[in-house]
Write an enzyme that holds these catalytic residues in place. Structure first.
Site, PDB file in Angstrom:
ATOM      1  CG  ASN A  39      -1.833   1.184   1.295  1.00  0.00           C
ATOM      2  OD1 ASN A  39      -1.773   2.080   0.455  1.00  0.00           O
ATOM      3  ND2 ASN A  39      -2.678   1.231   2.306  1.00  0.00           N
ATOM      4  CG  HIS A  84     -13.393   3.695   3.693  1.00  0.00           C
ATOM      5  ND1 HIS A  84     -14.099   4.661   4.372  1.00  0.00           N
ATOM      6  CD2 HIS A  84     -12.098   4.041   3.799  1.00  0.00           C
ATOM      7  CE1 HIS A  84     -13.259   5.562   4.861  1.00  0.00           C
ATOM      8  NE2 HIS A  84     -12.028   5.198   4.526  1.00  0.00           N
ATOM      9  NE  ARG A 128      -6.234   1.704   0.386  1.00  0.00           N
ATOM     10  CZ  ARG A 128      -6.032   3.016   0.552  1.00  0.00           C
ATOM     11  NH1 ARG A 128      -4.805   3.505   0.476  1.00  0.00           N
ATOM     12  NH2 ARG A 128      -7.037   3.826   0.797  1.00  0.00           N
ATOM     13  NE  ARG A 177     -10.265  12.768   3.809  1.00  0.00           N
ATOM     14  CZ  ARG A 177     -10.206  11.465   3.620  1.00  0.00           C
ATOM     15  NH1 ARG A 177     -11.321  10.766   3.489  1.00  0.00           N
ATOM     16  NH2 ARG A 177      -9.045  10.846   3.571  1.00  0.00           N
ATOM     17  CD  GLU A 197      -8.752  -0.912   4.401  1.00  0.00           C
ATOM     18  OE1 GLU A 197      -9.254  -0.259   3.473  1.00  0.00           O
ATOM     19  OE2 GLU A 197      -8.050  -0.400   5.292  1.00  0.00           O
TER      20      GLU A 197
END
Length: 387
Positions: free
Chosen positions: A7, A168, A80, A229, A372
């Site tokens: 990743n 996600h 990823r 955010r 993940e």
């Protein structure tokens, strides 16, 4: 069969080596390109100057050589990739054409796809004899029906890629499948609302293993309140700020992505610090938590309506797995929908998959730790063994 999962961020390389039973080693190389970087490989820590991802990956491979485990049994490398646009609805074997497509999707994820692509190129050079598989965060949400992914904007904008993509997805795929297993119901017959709450946060309605609605949109900015955010805002806000404050679009974009959310409301993006301030009497921190949990509750109610029947609410990721107070406050007042939390179960620390609702609850509330990397490894093996 071992799978190496990579990743690659703009200045980091996260990685895991996994086999059928679990994770063999986890590693993280941070601060690539800075004067001093840190490579943590299992329990070993090294500091050095890592000028670019090529040298960084070389250092990672050297750490495997020195500390193990061996990479001789690796059968695939999983990568990823954040944004697959509407081109990729499944993991794919990487070739030059896939690299080109990832590059062409950069305008949709300018901070992520270039770093992901750089890692892919370096890894393909380092492991030329192995299959490399791209697993896209957006792929799981390609099942969104048109009424869920289409924005009410000029139709010509769709030619520019304007639509809801969602993110996600790798986590949602893993967690929704694990939730069905926990409930003992077939995935194809299970409806869940997945609340992935970390520094980034999203809600997803999953029906029969398929994403049918999700809170993040064209970018990961839309939806829930997050660490830095804003989540949902009035779309007219940027134009308003440009008129009354003279802010440029770049300044507004940076503020909404990097200086909003809990950081703006409470002065800290980490929920642990926000709770510490709230417990010390900080009214702004308390209000920030109210806003954070209210937004989650609103999405749960909306997605209950979308699904019609909900078999489980699932909390996952750093906040979702560990913050009992956020879980409780986010679902408070939903008893009429059959959603309740058992305080004792909720407040008992655990890293296991578990129910935190009362026994026999109409809608079980679950905590399912996400993985993940395991999902990427699973999908990479599926592509390479059954292409």
């Amino acid at each position: 069969m071992n799978v190496l999962v990579l990743n690659c961020g703009s200045s980091s390389i996260k990685y895991q080596l996994l086999d059928a039973t679990g994770t063999l080693v986890t590693g993280l190389l941070e601060r690539i390109g800075e004067e001093t970087g840190t490579l943590t490989h299992g329990t070993s820590v090294h500091t050095d100057h890592y000028p670019d991802h090529k040298e960084g990956l070389r250092a990672v491979l050297d750490a495997f050589e020195r500390h193990g485990p061996s990479l001789t049994d690796v059968v695939a490398v999983g990568h990823r990739v954040v944004h697959g646009g509407d081109r990729f609805s499944d993991p794919v074997l990487i070739d030059d054409s896939v690299e080109k497509a990832i590059d062409e999707l950069t305008p949709l994820a300018p901070l992520h796809n270039p770093a992901n692509l750089q890692g892919i190129r370096v890894a393909r050079a380092a492991f030329p004899g192995l299959p490399h598989v791209a697993v896209f965060d957006t792929a799981f949400h390609q099942t969104l029906p048109p009424h869920a992914h289409t924005y009410a904007v000029p139709r010509s904008w769709a030619d520019l890629g304007v639509r809801r993509y969602g993110f996600h997805g790798t986590s949602c795929a893993y967690v929704s499948r694990r939730a069905a297993g926990f409930l003992g119901t077939p995935l194809a017959e299970t409806n869940t609302i997945v609340l992935h709450l970390g520094n980034g946060a999203s809600a997803t309605a999953v029906s029969g293993g398929r994403s049918v609605e999700t809170s993040m949109g064209l970018t990961p900015l839309e939806g829930l309140v997050m660490g830095t955010r804003s989540g949902d805002i009035d779309p007219a806000l940027p134009a308003y700020l440009a008129r009354v404050a003279g802010l440029s679009l770049m300044e507004i974009d940076a503020a909404l992505n990097q200086h909003s959310g809990m950081l703006a409301l409470a002065g800290a993006g980490d929920l642990r610090e926000v709770w510490r301030r709230a417990d010390a009497g900080d009214a702004q921190a308390t209000e920030a938590l109210d806003i954070y949990c209210h937004r989650i509750r609103k999405y749960v109610g909306a997605y209950y309506a979308v699904l019609g029947r909900v078999d489980a609410i699932v909390f996952t990721a750093g906040v979702g797995e560990n913050d009992a107070r956020v879980r409780s406050q986010s679902l408070s007042g939903l008893d009429r929908l059959g959603i309740t939390i058992d305080p004792a179960r909720n407040e008992t620390p655990s890293r296991a998959e578990r129910a935190i609702s009362p026994p026999g609850a109409d809608v079980p509330v679950l905590v399912i730790p996400t993985n993940e990397e395991r999902e990427i490894a699973t999908q990479a093996l599926a592509v390479t063994t059954h292409p």
